[in-house]
Design a protein around this motif. Structure first.
Motif, PDB file in Angstrom:
ATOM      1  N   ALA A  49       0.895  -1.081   0.001  1.00  0.00           N
ATOM      2  CA  ALA A  49       0.067   0.037   0.027  1.00  0.00           C
ATOM      3  C   ALA A  49       0.981   1.420   0.007  1.00  0.00           C
ATOM      4  O   ALA A  49       0.517   2.129  -0.852  1.00  0.00           O
ATOM      5  N   GLU A  50       1.929   1.212   0.998  1.00  0.00           N
ATOM      6  CA  GLU A  50       2.507   2.385   0.975  1.00  0.00           C
ATOM      7  C   GLU A  50       3.530   2.586  -0.365  1.00  0.00           C
ATOM      8  O   GLU A  50       3.697   3.659  -0.831  1.00  0.00           O
ATOM      9  N   GLU A  51       3.814   1.330  -1.025  1.00  0.00           N
ATOM     10  CA  GLU A  51       4.649   1.536  -2.380  1.00  0.00           C
ATOM     11  C   GLU A  51       3.765   2.142  -3.370  1.00  0.00           C
ATOM     12  O   GLU A  51       4.166   3.041  -4.228  1.00  0.00           O
ATOM     13  N   LEU A  52       2.418   1.761  -3.370  1.00  0.00           N
ATOM     14  CA  LEU A  52       1.642   2.513  -4.486  1.00  0.00           C
ATOM     15  C   LEU A  52       1.146   3.861  -3.985  1.00  0.00           C
ATOM     16  O   LEU A  52       1.144   4.872  -5.069  1.00  0.00           O
ATOM     17  N   LEU A  53       1.344   3.995  -2.735  1.00  0.00           N
ATOM     18  CA  LEU A  53       1.150   5.532  -2.392  1.00  0.00           C
ATOM     19  C   LEU A  53       2.223   6.378  -2.954  1.00  0.00           C
ATOM     20  O   LEU A  53       2.168   7.319  -3.507  1.00  0.00           O
ATOM     21  N   GLN A  54       3.544   6.019  -2.791  1.00  0.00           N
ATOM     22  CA  GLN A  54       4.728   6.639  -3.274  1.00  0.00           C
ATOM     23  C   GLN A  54       4.599   6.711  -4.736  1.00  0.00           C
ATOM     24  O   GLN A  54       4.829   7.980  -5.237  1.00  0.00           O
ATOM     25  N   CYS A  55       4.256   5.829  -5.566  1.00  0.00           N
ATOM     26  CA  CYS A  55       3.964   6.055  -6.776  1.00  0.00           C
ATOM     27  C   CYS A  55       3.026   7.135  -7.044  1.00  0.00           C
ATOM     28  O   CYS A  55       3.258   7.743  -8.199  1.00  0.00           O
ATOM     29  N   SER A  56       1.947   7.021  -6.547  1.00  0.00           N
ATOM     30  CA  SER A  56       0.864   8.262  -6.958  1.00  0.00           C
ATOM     31  C   SER A  56       1.547   9.551  -6.647  1.00  0.00           C
ATOM     32  O   SER A  56       1.265  10.515  -7.387  1.00  0.00           O
ATOM     33  N   LYS A  57       2.449   9.681  -5.535  1.00  0.00           N
ATOM     34  CA  LYS A  57       3.129  11.059  -5.312  1.00  0.00           C
ATOM     35  C   LYS A  57       4.091  11.276  -6.380  1.00  0.00           C
ATOM     36  O   LYS A  57       4.064  12.306  -6.916  1.00  0.00           O
ATOM     37  N   GLU A  58       4.602  10.481  -6.981  1.00  0.00           N
ATOM     38  CA  GLU A  58       5.605  10.462  -7.924  1.00  0.00           C
ATOM     39  C   GLU A  58       4.933  10.882  -9.385  1.00  0.00           C
ATOM     40  O   GLU A  58       5.220  11.822  -9.943  1.00  0.00           O
ATOM     41  N   LEU A  59       3.692  10.198  -9.560  1.00  0.00           N
ATOM     42  CA  LEU A  59       2.928  10.806 -10.731  1.00  0.00           C
ATOM     43  C   LEU A  59       2.395  12.157 -10.537  1.00  0.00           C
ATOM     44  O   LEU A  59       2.239  12.994 -11.531  1.00  0.00           O
ATOM     45  N   ASN A  60       1.716  12.527  -9.202  1.00  0.00           N
ATOM     46  CA  ASN A  60       1.208  13.746  -9.005  1.00  0.00           C
ATOM     47  C   ASN A  60       0.276  14.042 -10.029  1.00  0.00           C
ATOM     48  O   ASN A  60       0.233  15.378 -10.809  1.00  0.00           O
ATOM     49  N   GLN A  61      -0.883  13.232 -10.291  1.00  0.00           N
ATOM     50  CA  GLN A  61      -1.953  13.431 -11.356  1.00  0.00           C
ATOM     51  C   GLN A  61      -3.171  13.607 -10.709  1.00  0.00           C
ATOM     52  O   GLN A  61      -4.199  14.138 -11.034  1.00  0.00           O
ATOM     53  N   PHE A  62      -3.512  12.937  -9.370  1.00  0.00           N
ATOM     54  CA  PHE A  62      -4.870  12.962  -8.850  1.00  0.00           C
ATOM     55  C   PHE A  62      -4.425  12.442  -7.289  1.00  0.00           C
ATOM     56  O   PHE A  62      -3.341  12.218  -6.943  1.00  0.00           O
ATOM     57  N   GLU A  63      -5.195  13.159  -6.597  1.00  0.00           N
ATOM     58  CA  GLU A  63      -5.266  12.782  -4.953  1.00  0.00           C
ATOM     59  C   GLU A  63      -5.561  11.481  -4.735  1.00  0.00           C
ATOM     60  O   GLU A  63      -6.384  10.712  -5.319  1.00  0.00           O
ATOM     61  N   THR A  64      -4.696  10.790  -3.789  1.00  0.00           N
ATOM     62  CA  THR A  64      -4.709   9.245  -3.420  1.00  0.00           C
ATOM     63  C   THR A  64      -4.470   9.305  -2.081  1.00  0.00           C
ATOM     64  O   THR A  64      -3.513   9.911  -1.165  1.00  0.00           O
ATOM     65  N   VAL A  65      -5.248   8.620  -1.306  1.00  0.00           N
ATOM     66  CA  VAL A  65      -5.157   8.124   0.104  1.00  0.00           C
ATOM     67  C   VAL A  65      -5.270   6.952   0.485  1.00  0.00           C
ATOM     68  O   VAL A  65      -5.320   5.864  -0.139  1.00  0.00           O
ATOM     69  N   ILE A  66      -4.415   6.479   1.678  1.00  0.00           N
ATOM     70  CA  ILE A  66      -4.634   5.236   2.342  1.00  0.00           C
ATOM     71  C   ILE A  66      -5.730   4.977   3.407  1.00  0.00           C
ATOM     72  O   ILE A  66      -5.764   6.000   4.282  1.00  0.00           O
ATOM     73  N   GLY A  67      -6.725   4.047   3.119  1.00  0.00           N
ATOM     74  CA  GLY A  67      -7.764   4.350   4.276  1.00  0.00           C
ATOM     75  C   GLY A  67      -8.519   3.000   4.316  1.00  0.00           C
ATOM     76  O   GLY A  67      -8.153   2.030   3.594  1.00  0.00           O
ATOM     77  N   ASN A  68      -9.394   2.772   5.339  1.00  0.00           N
ATOM     78  CA  ASN A  68     -10.139   1.583   5.216  1.00  0.00           C
ATOM     79  C   ASN A  68     -11.236   1.429   4.212  1.00  0.00           C
ATOM     80  O   ASN A  68     -11.776   2.689   4.009  1.00  0.00           O
ATOM     81  N   THR A  69     -11.686   0.427   3.753  1.00  0.00           N
ATOM     82  CA  THR A  69     -12.728  -0.001   2.860  1.00  0.00           C
ATOM     83  C   THR A  69     -13.678  -0.649   3.248  1.00  0.00           C
ATOM     84  O   THR A  69     -13.404  -1.891   3.790  1.00  0.00           O
ATOM     85  N   MET A  70     -14.771  -0.266   3.276  1.00  0.00           N
ATOM     86  CA  MET A  70     -15.994  -1.153   3.757  1.00  0.00           C
ATOM     87  C   MET A  70     -16.729  -1.978   2.706  1.00  0.00           C
ATOM     88  O   MET A  70     -17.005  -1.529   1.525  1.00  0.00           O
ATOM     89  N   CYS A  71     -16.527  -3.275   3.064  1.00  0.00           N
ATOM     90  CA  CYS A  71     -17.061  -4.343   1.965  1.00  0.00           C
ATOM     91  C   CYS A  71     -18.394  -4.927   2.330  1.00  0.00           C
ATOM     92  O   CYS A  71     -18.427  -5.099   3.339  1.00  0.00           O
ATOM     93  N   THR A  72     -19.446  -4.613   1.496  1.00  0.00           N
ATOM     94  CA  THR A  72     -20.839  -4.805   1.724  1.00  0.00           C
ATOM     95  C   THR A  72     -21.235  -6.013   0.984  1.00  0.00           C
ATOM     96  O   THR A  72     -20.821  -6.251  -0.384  1.00  0.00           O
ATOM     97  N   LEU A  73     -22.352  -6.682   1.141  1.00  0.00           N
ATOM     98  CA  LEU A  73     -23.123  -7.647   0.382  1.00  0.00           C
ATOM     99  C   LEU A  73     -24.196  -7.304  -0.428  1.00  0.00           C
ATOM    100  O   LEU A  73     -24.798  -8.080  -0.997  1.00  0.00           O
TER     101      LEU A  73
END
Length: 310
Positions: free
Chosen positions: A183-207
């Motif tokens: 997850a941190e490696e992906l976030l770093q990639c997004s920072k290097e791209l600097n094209q769109f907002e990216t965050v790390i957070g919890n995802t709720m999975c529903t049925l």
């Protein structure tokens, strides 16, 4: 699965399965892929796979395959990019070099079926050091539409990090942690791209897509607008950034198989402000490309690093 087995699985560089019955089978038919160990040379077809990208729509995964082929300079103008699973109408699968792109349909039951057969395929193909990333769309909570969310933990509709499965009439609880370094490696990639907002957070999975996600626009609704807002605000305070329908089982099954896994979803709307999409088709298309761009950048970076070490 016994917790000890899960720990052992997570430490494997190979793709682990924990089913002694498979050893007694002369032919393992991967029915929903229209593949099999007797009818196909799986090690030859898939043995070089290092990255598996999965998403709900067959069209989206075909599009991603074409995108990654161009990004990796493996694009063949004459190629039609054949669907490897053309013998079935359940899932679609495409391959470019070490990258496999597979559709999984909508919801936990559909992706679970796909993952069982995908994990067996990777195991039979003797793949090693495989990373699986789900690229998809989601509803955001308190985020601007178009924000990309990298999942820290998948939580259920009560905001707990678990996936419950009924096996032989008994409830089995699985852990839904995802690989934090990935997850941190992906976030770093997004920072290097600097094209769109990216965050790390919890995802709720529903049925469920409607009442299960506190929508007001389904065929049935047993709660008020205030009830909805109270629930979504509680989710937000619990660290939930977005809502989708597949992350929990992907996290659980990848952990049991020793696969590094991530979930990267773009938010199409802020659920605190509404239930239905109002953005134009062009804007939504742009949003949906963002997880592809991020994951494509990550894969290119990883392959360059591996080439440098060899």
């Amino acid at each position: 699965m016994d917790p000890k087995d899960a720990t052992q699985s997570a430490s494997c560089s190979t793709v682990c399965v924990n089913n002694p019955h498979l050893d007694a089978m002369k032919d393992d038919i991967l029915y929903h892929f229209s593949l099999g160990t007797r009818t196909h040379d799986l090690p030859n077809m898939f043995g070089d796979v290092k990255f598996v990208c999965v998403g709900g729509s067959p069209w989206r995964m075909k599009s991603f395959n074409e995108y990654i082929a161009a990004e990796l300079n493996m694009e063949d103008p004459k190629s039609e990019y054949p669907n490897i699973c053309a013998g079935t109408d359940r899932f679609a699968m495409y391959k470019t070099g070490p990258v496999l792109s597979v559709s999984h349909g909508m919801g936990v039951p559909s992706i679970a079926i796909m993952l069982h057969e995908l994990i067996k395929l990777l195991h039979h193909a003797r793949c090693t050091d495989v990373t699986i990333i789900r690229i998809g769309t989601s509803g955001g909570i308190g985020l601007e539409p178009g924000t990309v969310v990298i999942t820290k933990q998948s939580v259920d509709a009560t905001f707990l990090p678990k996936f419950e499965q009924v096996i032989l009439g008994k409830t089995v609880v699985h852990n839904t942690d995802l690989d934090q370094s990935l997850a941190e490696e992906l976030l770093q990639c997004s920072k290097e791209l600097n094209q769109f907002e990216t965050v790390i957070g919890n995802t709720m999975c529903t049925l469920d897509f409607y009442e299960g996600q506190a929508r007001l626009d389904g065929a049935f609704c047993s709660y008020t607008e205030k009830d909805k807002q109270d629930y979504l605000n509680k989710a937000n305070k619990a660290g939930v950034c977005n809502i989708e329908m597949e992350s929990a089982v992907l996290a659980a099954m990848c952990k049991l198989s020793g696969l590094r896994a991530a979930v990267v979803c773009v938010t199409l709307l802020d659920r605190l402000k509404g239930d239905q999409l109002s953005s134009s088709h062009e804007v939504l298309q742009n949003y949906q490309q963002r997880p592809q761009i991020l994951v494509g950048s990550y894969i290119k970076k990883q392959l360059r690093a591996r080439a440098g070490r060899s």
